[in-house]
Write a protein that holds these residues in place. Structure first.
Motif, PDB file in Angstrom:
ATOM      1  N   ASP A 164      11.256 -11.624  -0.516  1.00 25.12           N
ATOM      2  CA  ASP A 164      10.159 -10.864  -1.107  1.00 25.12           C
ATOM      3  C   ASP A 164       8.950 -11.769  -1.354  1.00 25.12           C
ATOM      4  OD1 ASP A 164      11.723  -8.672  -1.038  1.00 25.12           O
ATOM      5  OD2 ASP A 164      12.301  -8.735  -3.150  1.00 25.12           O
ATOM      6  N   LEU A 167       7.113 -12.198   1.789  1.00 21.76           N
ATOM      7  CA  LEU A 167       6.358 -10.990   2.117  1.00 21.76           C
ATOM      8  C   LEU A 167       5.066 -10.941   1.304  1.00 21.76           C
ATOM      9  CD1 LEU A 167       6.119  -8.321   3.567  1.00 21.76           C
ATOM     10  CD2 LEU A 167       7.570  -7.279   1.821  1.00 21.76           C
ATOM     11  N   ARG A 168       5.190 -11.259   0.033  1.00 23.76           N
ATOM     12  CA  ARG A 168       3.982 -11.275  -0.812  1.00 23.76           C
ATOM     13  C   ARG A 168       2.980 -12.307  -0.307  1.00 23.76           C
ATOM     14  NH1 ARG A 168       7.628 -10.934  -5.469  1.00 23.76           N
ATOM     15  NH2 ARG A 168       7.473  -8.847  -6.347  1.00 23.76           N
ATOM     16  N   ARG A 170       2.601 -13.446   2.716  1.00 25.45           N
ATOM     17  CA  ARG A 170       1.947 -12.995   3.939  1.00 25.45           C
ATOM     18  C   ARG A 170       0.915 -11.912   3.635  1.00 25.45           C
ATOM     19  NH1 ARG A 170       5.806 -10.968   8.094  1.00 25.45           N
ATOM     20  NH2 ARG A 170       7.313 -10.731   6.415  1.00 25.45           N
ATOM     21  N   ALA A 171       1.282 -10.993   2.741  1.00 25.44           N
ATOM     22  CA  ALA A 171       0.330  -9.939   2.393  1.00 25.44           C
ATOM     23  C   ALA A 171      -0.950 -10.544   1.823  1.00 25.44           C
ATOM     24  CB  ALA A 171       0.967  -8.980   1.394  1.00 25.44           C
ATOM     25  N   PHE A 174      -3.049 -11.997   4.608  1.00 24.67           N
ATOM     26  CA  PHE A 174      -3.660 -11.103   5.587  1.00 24.67           C
ATOM     27  C   PHE A 174      -4.728 -10.211   4.977  1.00 24.67           C
ATOM     28  CE2 PHE A 174       0.586 -11.559   7.788  1.00 24.67           C
ATOM     29  CZ  PHE A 174       0.111 -12.536   8.626  1.00 24.67           C
ATOM     30  N   ASN A 175      -4.491  -9.748   3.768  1.00 21.30           N
ATOM     31  CA  ASN A 175      -5.444  -8.813   3.185  1.00 21.30           C
ATOM     32  C   ASN A 175      -5.402  -8.935   1.667  1.00 21.30           C
ATOM     33  OD1 ASN A 175      -7.005  -6.636   2.394  1.00 21.30           O
ATOM     34  ND2 ASN A 175      -6.333  -5.385   4.115  1.00 21.30           N
ATOM     35  N   VAL A 178      -6.015  -5.533  -0.558  1.00 19.59           N
ATOM     36  CA  VAL A 178      -4.903  -4.592  -0.555  1.00 19.59           C
ATOM     37  C   VAL A 178      -3.704  -5.204  -1.269  1.00 19.59           C
ATOM     38  CG1 VAL A 178      -3.245  -3.418   0.928  1.00 19.59           C
ATOM     39  CG2 VAL A 178      -5.672  -3.368   1.485  1.00 19.59           C
ATOM     40  N   LEU A 182      -1.609  -3.840  -4.599  1.00 13.80           N
ATOM     41  CA  LEU A 182      -0.170  -3.602  -4.562  1.00 13.80           C
ATOM     42  C   LEU A 182       0.567  -4.513  -5.527  1.00 13.80           C
ATOM     43  CD1 LEU A 182       0.256  -3.090  -0.740  1.00 13.80           C
ATOM     44  CD2 LEU A 182       0.252  -1.352  -2.532  1.00 13.80           C
ATOM     45  N   VAL A 184       0.279  -7.894  -5.939  1.00  8.13           N
ATOM     46  CA  VAL A 184       0.550  -9.289  -5.568  1.00  8.13           C
ATOM     47  C   VAL A 184      -0.422 -10.202  -6.312  1.00  8.13           C
ATOM     48  CG1 VAL A 184       0.597 -10.940  -3.672  1.00  8.13           C
ATOM     49  CG2 VAL A 184       1.377  -8.595  -3.300  1.00  8.13           C
TER      50      VAL A 184
ATOM     51  N   VAL B  87      -3.890  -0.354   5.588  1.00 10.57           N
ATOM     52  CA  VAL B  87      -2.581  -0.848   6.017  1.00 10.57           C
ATOM     53  C   VAL B  87      -2.767  -2.322   6.352  1.00 10.57           C
ATOM     54  CG1 VAL B  87      -1.701   1.291   6.994  1.00 10.57           C
ATOM     55  CG2 VAL B  87      -2.965  -0.269   8.432  1.00 10.57           C
ATOM     56  N   ILE B  88      -1.736  -3.112   6.122  1.00 13.35           N
ATOM     57  CA  ILE B  88      -1.808  -4.513   6.530  1.00 13.35           C
ATOM     58  C   ILE B  88      -1.248  -4.564   7.937  1.00 13.35           C
ATOM     59  CG2 ILE B  88      -1.138  -6.868   5.994  1.00 13.35           C
ATOM     60  CD1 ILE B  88      -1.078  -6.150   3.100  1.00 13.35           C
ATOM     61  N   GLU B  90      -0.879  -6.754  10.169  1.00 12.74           N
ATOM     62  CA  GLU B  90      -0.048  -7.861  10.656  1.00 12.74           C
ATOM     63  C   GLU B  90       1.402  -7.732  10.191  1.00 12.74           C
ATOM     64  OE1 GLU B  90      -2.905  -8.149   9.097  1.00 12.74           O
ATOM     65  OE2 GLU B  90      -4.249  -9.562  10.124  1.00 12.74           O
ATOM     66  N   LEU B  91       1.669  -6.802   9.289  1.00 13.36           N
ATOM     67  CA  LEU B  91       3.042  -6.593   8.815  1.00 13.36           C
ATOM     68  C   LEU B  91       3.630  -5.377   9.516  1.00 13.36           C
ATOM     69  CD1 LEU B  91       2.572  -7.101   4.954  1.00 13.36           C
ATOM     70  CD2 LEU B  91       3.210  -8.789   6.670  1.00 13.36           C
ATOM     71  N   GLU B  95       7.739  -3.474   6.267  1.00 15.68           N
ATOM     72  CA  GLU B  95       7.241  -4.493   5.338  1.00 15.68           C
ATOM     73  C   GLU B  95       6.117  -3.940   4.468  1.00 15.68           C
ATOM     74  OE1 GLU B  95       8.205  -8.638   7.770  1.00 15.68           O
ATOM     75  OE2 GLU B  95       6.365  -7.543   8.176  1.00 15.68           O
ATOM     76  N   ARG B  98       7.884  -1.904   1.835  1.00 17.00           N
ATOM     77  CA  ARG B  98       8.561  -2.767   0.853  1.00 17.00           C
ATOM     78  C   ARG B  98       7.551  -3.363  -0.121  1.00 17.00           C
ATOM     79  NH1 ARG B  98      13.524  -4.692   1.815  1.00 17.00           N
ATOM     80  NH2 ARG B  98      13.010  -6.527   0.583  1.00 17.00           N
ATOM     81  N   LEU B  99       6.420  -3.774   0.434  1.00 16.61           N
ATOM     82  CA  LEU B  99       5.378  -4.370  -0.389  1.00 16.61           C
ATOM     83  C   LEU B  99       4.966  -3.393  -1.492  1.00 16.61           C
ATOM     84  CD1 LEU B  99       3.836  -7.022  -0.318  1.00 16.61           C
ATOM     85  CD2 LEU B  99       2.086  -5.889   1.028  1.00 16.61           C
ATOM     86  N   GLY B 100       4.862  -2.124  -1.117  1.00 10.35           N
ATOM     87  CA  GLY B 100       4.532  -1.121  -2.115  1.00 10.35           C
ATOM     88  C   GLY B 100       5.569  -1.092  -3.223  1.00 10.35           C
ATOM     89  N   LEU B 102       7.529  -3.497  -4.168  1.00 15.43           N
ATOM     90  CA  LEU B 102       7.561  -4.729  -4.958  1.00 15.43           C
ATOM     91  C   LEU B 102       6.569  -4.678  -6.111  1.00 15.43           C
ATOM     92  CD1 LEU B 102       7.796  -7.462  -2.174  1.00 15.43           C
ATOM     93  CD2 LEU B 102       9.571  -6.733  -3.758  1.00 15.43           C
ATOM     94  N   ARG B 146       3.456   4.028   1.127  1.00 22.53           N
ATOM     95  CA  ARG B 146       3.481   2.739   0.453  1.00 22.53           C
ATOM     96  C   ARG B 146       3.097   2.903  -1.015  1.00 22.53           C
ATOM     97  NH1 ARG B 146      -0.550  -1.521   2.870  1.00 22.53           N
ATOM     98  NH2 ARG B 146      -1.973  -0.295   1.592  1.00 22.53           N
TER      99      ARG B 146
END
Ligand SMILES: Nc1ncnc2c1ncn2[C@@H]1O[C@H](COP(=O)(O)OP(=O)(O)OP(=O)(O)O)[C@@H](O)[C@H]1O
Ligand SMILES: [Mg+2]
Lengths: 292, 234, 345
Positions: A164, A167-168, A170-171, A174-175, A178, A182, A184, B87-88, B90-91, B95, B98-100, B102, B146
């Motif tokens: 997890d 994932l955070r 990477r998020a 990338f952005n 957003v 969410l 992060v 939307v991201i 690259e994921l 994913e 899931r990010l949502g 988390l 999400r």
């Protein structure tokens, strides 16, 4: 024939180190759009930390571990204190800032550790392995180098793909906006990203230093090679950085073996310009046009 | 209940919001309408703290939001789906989902993902694909899914119909309506597509140059020819 | 009066007088230092045009200086010079200009970090060439530079004006400052004219510049070429002053020093570049002395100066993005604005 094999084996080992260094640059580029030119002196400083510990009579591995931890901490501090204020500002600010840091760390190391060449120990043999009655250019330390880089890369893949936290991270890379919405903690993720990148850079520094000489400038050329390798892979792609590092290691090894070691940096420059002008998105990326 | 009180903000000399006041009751859809540049996006961004509020407040059940960091919104049950979908790419689809999940804190259970896939079967087939390859409609489903992963109580949607075919818009709004009914969601729906938005909304708030010019029941707003012509253009 | 003083040529004449007065009074040590300031100033002036006016960054200007210096050294190998010194200057400048044009064509397509990385590679790569072609370029030891004696008429003229004999060091210092003044007049003219407007337009907004009919590529390449020519001339002065062209003199450090001078000077003004060059020339001694008296050995104390530059570079980016000179100028304008508004009421 034997010379070619040895040249390629040397290139493979070197390529693994460039790959690691390129990976460090890519991790940072991906998340903050900054090329960390200070990566080389940061790795150099942590290698000197290891050298201090080893020369103080402690084991090689304690020095090794301390350098990696120092890298982690240094990366985090640099991001928090210096990079955070210029994130998102005009590119030239970050470029000049990392170069300023480059100069500072260089000078600081020279003041604290001295400016001479010093030999750095290797954990394993640095003599070629004997196969039958010929000696091939793969040394014990060379094998360790390859394994160490592979292990670190494997761990990074595990972190980024399967946790997890990854994932955070990477998020956040990338952005940012957003990711924030969410939940992060983008700032923390960026700090962590710099810390990890700096750790990987430190590993590269230790591996290059092993069984050879270190001084404040010993990593300077490596930042160029790491950058070229990263650009070969598209600068955005960790996998591309690894392949780019290997390719570059092999090419430069061939240049060094058959043309002359003095021209290695020039060859790297030529490769860089060829890639930037002919295939700016990197060799392996299918991504759309990129502005370089 | 989402309460916005005299909320003002500006970008340099541009006064994007001027003392905006309205309430979005719990379990209802409140449509926020207005021309391009009216300040709708700014309103949502100021509520969730992406843009700094100069004065005034926005609160949810008494909890002040504008001075709370955007990262904390999911924890407060507030999901903001930004303009342009977000939307991201690259994921992968999964994913993104899931990010949502988390955001709420804690781990994401497989059942939660399955629930979203049931709601949006199109996503289930593409779960391992990069979000980059999704169509506009699929992306809209993805961001909505999400947002729902965090089990929000308030949903702030910024022009979800943008660039979608009318049929897809109709499906989307239908789904939204059923979610509101089933889960008691409070929705702030920013839309250019006033007719569709008002068809599912309980109230309509019209912004013009950063000010609230109309705050009416949706059916009244949709039925008043004069208001419609003046502000909504249909 | 102020209009008149603003003209580059008038400024240059004033500068020339100041230079003659200053250089006449100094000993050889100072003359060498002032020559260093001159070549750093020339290269930094060129870099300031590139970075400050056109928005391109270069970490490779030390390498370009090396090209000018090695050209100079190759032409000044024999005891009997084949070319007069000024002709050598011209050749060194032109050779560097041509190389710079080739690099500039490639660089014009890059921006920000990519350009920085590519020019960094250049800075690291070029010294290797001197090592590889050790037979012609002297390898690690480098090439000695034989500076011809000043012509007789110049000696006479110098004696006539200053009442002193011209030592070789002062001669080179005059030469360096002569090159600096010529370079700065040229750069000032260019940057005030049409070309300079184009450079700035490209820096400020590429899209708008393109819409206005400016060929982006050509504007970028021309900035690079001009700036490379200045670096070549600086390399000439450096070679003549140090009397040697060796790889160690043109390492990455030199490139970073030039960038430091430009940033210290506030990215974009020639006066700033000159101030930056002065700081880089005269500050190290002060800092090193302070270090020695604080108990450091000589070698370590010598590293304090780069430490200070690096810190200043970081601080400038974080605290004063306009650079030292730029910030002072802003403060000065503010001060003047408040005093004049007070005066008006
Ligand atoms: N980041 C910004 N900087 C400066 N001005 C901005 C910024 N964002 C928005 N504005 C201005 O604020 C005003 C309101 O913009 P906003 O995006 O909130 O409008 P909107 O109602 O969402 O419009 P649309 O329907 O086109 O999305 C506009 O005048 C816009 O130009
Ligand atoms: Mg909007």
């Amino acid at each position: 024939m034997q010379q070619l094999v040895n040249t390629l084996l040397g290139g493979l080992t070197l390529g693994m180190v460039y790959a690691a260094f390129a990976l460090a640059l890519v991790l940072i580029w991906r998340s903050t759009r900054i090329v960390n030119f200070a990566q080389a002196p940061m790795a150099m400083v942590t290698t000197f930390v290891a050298l201090r510990i080893i020369e103080g009579g402690h084991s090689y591995w304690l020095g090794f571990a301390a350098a990696l931890v120092a890298g982690l901490v240094l990366g985090a501090v640099v991001e928090r204190v210096l990079i955070r204020p210029v994130e998102g500002k005009a590119e030239i600010n970050a470029v000049i800032l990392t170069l300023g840091l480059f100069i500072v760390l260089h000078a600081l190391a020279a003041v604290v550790f001295g400016n001479r060449y010093r030999s750095f120990p290797a954990a394993f043999g640095i003599r070629g392995i004997e196969v039958g009655d010929t000696t091939i250019a793969l040394t014990g330390f060379g094998i360790f180098t390859i394994v160490a880089v592979l292990v670190v890369m494997g761990l990074l893949v595990l972190l980024f793909r399967f946790t997890d936290l990854g994932l955070r991270m990477r998020a956040a890379a990338f952005n940012q906006e957003v990711a924030r919405l969410l939940g992060v903690r983008v700032g923390r993720m960026l700090t962590l990203g710099w810390a990890l990148a700096s750790l990987v850079g430190s590993l590269a520094g230790l591996l290059i230093a092993g069984g050879s000489l270190v001084h404040p400038g010993y990593m300077d050329a490596v930042v160029v090679y790491g950058f070229v390798a990263a650009v070969l892979g598209g600068l955005d792609s960790p996998a591309g950085a690894v392949v780019g590092g290997l390719l570059l290691g092999l090419s430069l090894s061939l240049v060094s073996g058959y043309v002359g070691s003095q021209l290695v940096a020039l060859a790297a420059l030529a490769i860089l310009m060829a890639v930037l002008l002919l295939r700016p998105q990197g060799l392996f990326s299918q991504a759309r046009e990129r502005r370089v | 209940m989402l309460e916005v009180r005299e909320l003002s903000t500006s970008y340099g000399a541009v006064r994007a919001l001027q003392e905006v006041t309205f309430t979005a009751p719990r379990g209802e859809v409140t449509a926020v309408l207005g021309a391009n540049g009216a300040g709708k996006t700014t309103l949502l961004r100021t509520i969730t703290g992406l843009v700094r509020a100069q004065s005034g407040s926005a609160s949810y059940d008494g909890r002040e939001l504008t001075r709370t960091a955007p990262e904390l919104m999911p924890g407060l049950g507030i999901a903001h789906v930004p303009e342009g979908r977000g939307v991201i790419t690259e994921l992968t689809v999964e994913e993104n989902l899931r990010l949502g999940g988390l955001g709420r804190g804690g781990r994401v259970r497989p059942e939660e993902l399955e629930r979203i896939y049931e709601l949006f079967p199109a996503l289930a087939d593409r779960r391992a694909a990069l979000a980059h390859v999704l169509s506009g409609g699929e992306r809209q489903m993805l961001v909505l899914g999400r947002a729902l992963m965090a089990e929000p109580t308030v949903l702030l949607l910024d022009e979800p119909s943008l660039g979608l075919a009318p049929r897809i818009v109709a499906q989307l709004f239908e789904l939204l309506q059923s979610l509101v009914v089933e889960q008691g969601l409070t929705v702030l729906l920013v839309e250019q597509n006033a007719r569709s938005a008002l068809s599912i909304a309980h109230r309509g708030v019209v912004l013009s140059l950063g000010r609230v010019v109309v705050d009416e029941r949706a059916d009244v707003l949709a039925g008043d020819d004069q208001l419609r012509h003046a502000y909504l253009g249909f | 009066m102020r209009r008149l003083l603003g003209q580059p040529l008038v400024l240059a004449l004033l500068g020339a007088v100041v230079i003659i007065v200053v250089l006449t009074g100094v000993d050889d040590f100072r003359a060498v230092q002032l020559t260093q300031m001159a070549y750093l100033g020339i290269a930094a002036g060129g870099l300031t045009v590139l970075t400050g006016l056109n928005g391109q960054i270069s970490l490779g200007h030390g390498a370009l200086m090396a090209i000018g210096a090695y050209t100079t050294a190759l032409l000044l190998q024999d005891d009997e010079p084949t070319l007069p010194l000024l002709a050598v200057l011209v050749v060194a400048t032109v050779v560097t200009l041509v190389v710079g044009a080739a690099i500039g064509v490639a660089a014009a397509r890059l921006h920000g970090p990519y350009l920085a990385g590519a020019t960094l590679a250049l800075a690291v790569a070029v010294p290797g060439i001197a090592l590889y072609f050790g037979d012609t370029l002297g390898g690690e030891q480098g090439l000695r530079v034989r500076v011809p004696d000043p012509p007789g008429w110049l000696l006479d003229a110098a004696y006539f004006v200053t009442g002193q004999d011209l030592t070789p060091s002062t001669y080179v210092a005059f030469l360096g400052w002569f090159v600096l003044v010529v370079t700065y007049v040229g750069l000032a003219h260019l940057s005030r004219g049409r070309v300079g407007r184009r450079w700035r337009a490209v820096r400020d907004d590429e899209v708008a510049a393109e819409v206005a009919g400016i060929a982006l590529g050509r504007a970028r390449v021309s900035a690079f070429v001009v700036s490379a020519a200045a670096a070549g001339a600086a390399g000439f002065v450096m070679a003549v002053s140090v009397r040697l062209a060796a790889p160690s003199g043109y390492s990455l450090t030199l490139s970073l020093m030039l960038l430091t001078a430009v940033v210290l000077g506030g990215l974009g003004t020639l006066s700033g570049a000159l101030v930056g060059a002065a700081l880089l020339t005269f500050l190290p001694q002060v800092i090193t002395d302070a270090g020695v008296s604080a108990g450091l050995d000589d070698i370590r104390a010598a590293e304090l100066a780069p430490l200070v530059y690096g810190l200043v570079l970081v601080a400038v980016v974080l605290l004063a993005p306009a650079g030292l000179v730029g910030s002072l100028r802003l403060a000065w304008h503010r001060l003047r604005a408040t005093t004049t508004s007070k005066g008006a009421t």
